[in-house]
Structures are given as structure tokens and as C-alpha cells.
Design a protein around this motif. Structure first.
Motif, mmCIF file in Angstrom:
data_model
loop_
_atom_site.group_PDB
_atom_site.id
_atom_site.type_symbol
_atom_site.label_atom_id
_atom_site.label_comp_id
_atom_site.label_asym_id
_atom_site.label_seq_id
_atom_site.Cartn_x
_atom_site.Cartn_y
_atom_site.Cartn_z
ATOM 1 N N SER A 184 0.820 -1.219 0.000
ATOM 2 C CA SER A 184 0.000 0.000 0.000
ATOM 3 C C SER A 184 0.849 1.262 0.000
ATOM 4 C CB SER A 184 -0.927 0.007 1.223
ATOM 5 O OG SER A 184 -1.849 -1.051 1.154
ATOM 6 N N ASN A 185 1.961 1.249 0.735
ATOM 7 C CA ASN A 185 2.779 2.464 0.835
ATOM 8 C C ASN A 185 3.616 2.728 -0.413
ATOM 9 O OD1 ASN A 185 4.587 0.378 1.196
ATOM 10 N ND2 ASN A 185 5.648 1.311 2.915
ATOM 11 N N LYS A 186 3.569 1.811 -1.388
ATOM 12 C CA LYS A 186 4.306 2.006 -2.636
ATOM 13 C C LYS A 186 3.384 2.257 -3.825
ATOM 14 C CE LYS A 186 8.387 1.061 -0.769
ATOM 15 N NZ LYS A 186 9.086 -0.181 -1.077
ATOM 16 N N SER A 187 2.085 2.261 -3.587
ATOM 17 C CA SER A 187 1.153 2.336 -4.712
ATOM 18 C C SER A 187 1.247 3.665 -5.461
ATOM 19 C CB SER A 187 -0.286 2.100 -4.238
ATOM 20 O OG SER A 187 -0.677 3.082 -3.290
ATOM 21 N N ARG A 188 1.518 4.751 -4.750
ATOM 22 C CA ARG A 188 1.583 6.055 -5.426
ATOM 23 C C ARG A 188 2.711 6.078 -6.461
ATOM 24 N NH1 ARG A 188 -0.591 10.868 -4.737
ATOM 25 N NH2 ARG A 188 -1.470 10.292 -2.714
ATOM 26 N N GLN A 189 3.881 5.534 -6.102
ATOM 27 C CA GLN A 189 4.997 5.525 -7.046
ATOM 28 C C GLN A 189 4.651 4.740 -8.305
ATOM 29 O OE1 GLN A 189 7.622 4.143 -3.683
ATOM 30 N NE2 GLN A 189 9.152 5.320 -4.826
ATOM 31 N N ILE A 190 3.927 3.648 -8.120
ATOM 32 C CA ILE A 190 3.513 2.848 -9.274
ATOM 33 C C ILE A 190 2.507 3.617 -10.120
ATOM 34 C CG2 ILE A 190 2.292 0.743 -9.951
ATOM 35 C CD1 ILE A 190 3.476 -0.570 -7.425
ATOM 36 N N ALA A 191 1.532 4.230 -9.457
ATOM 37 C CA ALA A 191 0.481 4.969 -10.169
ATOM 38 C C ALA A 191 1.055 6.135 -10.969
ATOM 39 C CB ALA A 191 -0.562 5.478 -9.172
ATOM 40 N N GLU A 192 2.146 6.711 -10.493
ATOM 41 C CA GLU A 192 2.712 7.898 -11.133
ATOM 42 C C GLU A 192 3.712 7.588 -12.246
ATOM 43 O OE1 GLU A 192 2.332 10.974 -7.322
ATOM 44 O OE2 GLU A 192 4.283 10.123 -7.840
ATOM 45 N N THR A 193 4.110 6.328 -12.385
ATOM 46 C CA THR A 193 5.169 6.010 -13.356
ATOM 47 C C THR A 193 4.828 4.893 -14.338
ATOM 48 O OG1 THR A 193 6.194 4.512 -11.763
ATOM 49 C CG2 THR A 193 7.033 6.779 -11.835
ATOM 50 N N MET A 194 4.100 3.883 -13.908
ATOM 51 C CA MET A 194 3.919 2.696 -14.741
ATOM 52 C C MET A 194 2.833 2.894 -15.801
ATOM 53 S SD MET A 194 6.187 0.423 -13.692
ATOM 54 C CE MET A 194 7.301 1.835 -13.552
ATOM 55 N N ASP A 195 2.961 2.136 -16.886
ATOM 56 C CA ASP A 195 1.934 2.105 -17.927
ATOM 57 C C ASP A 195 0.939 0.977 -17.700
ATOM 58 O OD1 ASP A 195 3.105 4.206 -19.702
ATOM 59 O OD2 ASP A 195 4.759 2.779 -19.803
ATOM 60 N N TRP A 196 1.445 -0.118 -17.119
ATOM 61 C CA TRP A 196 0.617 -1.297 -16.848
ATOM 62 C C TRP A 196 0.932 -1.821 -15.445
ATOM 63 C CZ3 TRP A 196 -2.106 -4.822 -20.398
ATOM 64 C CH2 TRP A 196 -2.225 -4.324 -21.718
ATOM 65 N N VAL A 197 -0.072 -2.443 -14.831
ATOM 66 C CA VAL A 197 0.115 -3.202 -13.591
ATOM 67 C C VAL A 197 -0.556 -4.559 -13.784
ATOM 68 C CG1 VAL A 197 -0.468 -3.377 -11.154
ATOM 69 C CG2 VAL A 197 0.274 -1.193 -12.090
ATOM 70 N N HIS A 198 0.197 -5.631 -13.543
ATOM 71 C CA HIS A 198 -0.313 -6.990 -13.772
ATOM 72 C C HIS A 198 -0.845 -7.653 -12.511
ATOM 73 C CE1 HIS A 198 1.847 -8.015 -17.791
ATOM 74 N NE2 HIS A 198 1.874 -6.717 -17.633
ATOM 75 N N THR A 199 -0.727 -7.022 -11.374
ATOM 76 C CA THR A 199 -0.902 -7.743 -10.107
ATOM 77 C C THR A 199 -2.001 -7.152 -9.228
ATOM 78 O OG1 THR A 199 1.009 -6.437 -9.350
ATOM 79 C CG2 THR A 199 1.416 -8.722 -9.988
ATOM 80 N N ILE A 200 -3.149 -6.843 -9.820
ATOM 81 C CA ILE A 200 -4.283 -6.353 -9.047
ATOM 82 C C ILE A 200 -5.015 -7.548 -8.443
ATOM 83 C CG2 ILE A 200 -6.487 -5.118 -9.150
ATOM 84 C CD1 ILE A 200 -4.134 -3.291 -9.605
ATOM 85 N N ASP A 201 -5.039 -7.633 -7.121
ATOM 86 C CA ASP A 201 -5.763 -8.730 -6.475
ATOM 87 C C ASP A 201 -6.435 -8.315 -5.171
ATOM 88 O OD1 ASP A 201 -3.568 -8.444 -4.843
ATOM 89 O OD2 ASP A 201 -3.060 -10.578 -4.785
ATOM 90 N N ARG A 202 -6.401 -7.012 -4.879
ATOM 91 C CA ARG A 202 -7.047 -6.513 -3.647
ATOM 92 C C ARG A 202 -7.799 -5.223 -3.935
ATOM 93 N NH1 ARG A 202 -2.624 -5.411 0.420
ATOM 94 N NH2 ARG A 202 -1.224 -5.447 -1.389
ATOM 95 N N ASP A 203 -8.971 -5.101 -3.338
ATOM 96 C CA ASP A 203 -9.779 -3.894 -3.521
ATOM 97 C C ASP A 203 -8.990 -2.648 -3.148
ATOM 98 O OD1 ASP A 203 -11.631 -5.886 -3.891
ATOM 99 O OD2 ASP A 203 -13.157 -4.998 -2.600
ATOM 100 N N LYS A 204 -8.310 -2.710 -2.010
ATOM 101 C CA LYS A 204 -7.607 -1.536 -1.502
ATOM 102 C C LYS A 204 -6.564 -1.033 -2.497
ATOM 103 C CE LYS A 204 -4.760 0.001 2.417
ATOM 104 N NZ LYS A 204 -4.123 -0.424 3.700
#
Length: 229
Positions: A84-104
Motif C-alpha cells: 500500500s505504501n508504494k502504490s503512489r509511485q507505481i500509479a505515477e510512473t507505470m503504464d501497466w500493472v499486472h498484479t491487481i488482487d485486492r480492492d484496496k
């Protein structure tokens, strides 16, 4: 062999298996898994024509994204677990995320995606082997996760991803993938915009292509043995 030679060999293997299973070569995209590899290796692969790169570790992914920002059309895929504490960095840089498995995590990525960026392409990770140690939603939970992701304004659901337990042979690999393939086809019936099934690595490439994979994730066969940080 060089990275360029390795890339050519992997692409030939993909093409050969597409022919074997009566699929067009264009149906399967190669994602180069570049985690722990130095920038020079990624630049070499890029010069050889590779554009999609997959990273597992947030800080490393962000640094590579920044340092290779000058390369046009490079595409970054995050394929590791998300804290959870790393999600912002991913949201601000990545084009794709393959590992969505939690609502939060899904909600946080949507909330933290910058308004000026295109929606984040995401895949729901499915635990198809039922392993308690593995990430991913179970197939019976898939509809709820799909509904949630599609309700989030800054995410774009593209499909499914899975990492099955190792199997003894190709037939067993295909058998494990079959329920996932059926779930993917069912999703496409209701949601025609879904177009990506990210399955298959070096050890089960043929079985994944036989099972409808549209994106295979290959690292060692391209870059050589992994370098651990």
C-alpha cells in the motif's frame, strides 16, 4: 550469445509455437522481464527492438523509468506484489500493472493516478493453482474484482494474469491453464474491450500459447541469469 541474439531466439520460439497451435504470430506480445538487470542491458534490448519491460521492485522500476525516459515508446509493466505504501509511485510512473488482487490496491492506484496521465492499464491476477502462498483472486472471486476495477475512473481493465504452480509436462500445464482460459473468454463475451491474457514464462511458453496467452513474460532467456540486489 548477445541480448539481441537471445531476443531473436525467444521471438522465434514464440512464432514457432503460434504456428504449432494455429495462432497468428501477432497474437502474442513479448514482455521482457528486466528486474535486477542494469540499465545498459535494457538499452541494448531496446536498440534490438524491444519496447515492453517488466519490473518487480518498485524503487528499481521508478529509477529505471526516470533514467530511460528519453527513449520513445518504451512501456513499463509492474509485475510484482504491491504494498500500500508504494502504490503512489507505481500509479505515477507505470503504464501497466499486472498484479491487481485486492480492492484496496485497486482503489489506491486509481486515486493516485495523475489526472494528466492516461488511465493505468491493469490486469487482475488470478490464483489458478489455489496455492495459499500465492497472490491472486480465486476464479470464483473474479467477477467481483472485475466489477470493482471497471468502476474506478483512472484504471483501464485489460485482462488477466496468472503464475501457476510448476507442472511436470506440457499437457499438465495446459490442463491447469484451461479454467483461466475459459474465464478469460467469458469475460471477453461480456466485456469486449478486454484483450490481454498475461500467462507464460520460459518454462511453460508453449502451454501458455496453446492456452490463449496474448503476452508472455520472459527474463532469463533474454538477459541471462538473474542478478540479485
Amino acid at each position: 550469445m548477445s541480448i539481441a541474439d537471445n531476443l531473436s531466439q525467444v521471438k522465434r520460439e514464440i512464432a514457432d509455437n503460434c504456428h504449432r497451435f494455429d495462432r497468428p504470430e501477432s497474437a502474442v506480445t513479448l514482455l521482457a522481464v528486466s528486474k535486477t538487470k542494469p540499465l545498459a542491458d535494457l538499452e541494448t534490448a531496446y536498440q534490438a527492438g524491444q519496447r515492453l519491460f517488466g519490473e518487480n521492485y518498485v524503487q528499481e522500476a521508478v529509477e529505471k523509468h526516470q533514467q530511460l525516459a528519453h527513449l520513445p515508446h518504451i512501456e513499463w509493466h509492474f509485475i510484482g506484489p504491491i504494498q500500500s505504501n508504494k502504490s503512489r509511485q507505481i500509479a505515477e510512473t507505470m503504464d501497466w500493472v499486472h498484479t491487481i488482487d485486492r480492492d484496496k490496491i485497486a482503489r489506491r492506484l486509481s486515486e493516485q493516478r495523475p489526472a494528466e496521465m492516461a488511465p493505468l492499464n491493469v490486469l487482475v491476477q488470478v490464483n489458478i493453482s489455489g496455492e495459499s502462498s500465492k497472490s491472486g483472486v480465486l476464479l470464483e472471486q473474479l467477477d467481483d474484482m472485475v466489477e470493482l476495477v471497471q468502476s474506478l475512473p483512472n484504471l483501464r481493465l485489460r485482462g488477466l494474469m496468472a503464475i501457476p504452480a510448476p507442472q511436470a509436462d506440457e499437457a499438465s500445464q495446459i490442463a491447469v491453464y484451461e479454467p483461466l482460459q475459459q474465464a478469460f473468454l467469458a469475460l471477453q463475451t461480456d466485456h469486449p474491450e478486454i484483450d490481454t491474457l498475461s500467462i507464460g514464462m520460459s518454462g511453460d511458453l508453449a502451454a501458455a500459447i496453446a492456452s490463449g496467452s496474448t503476452m508472455v513474460r520472459v527474463g532469463t532467456a533474454i538477459f541471462g541469469a538473474r542478478n540479485y540486489p
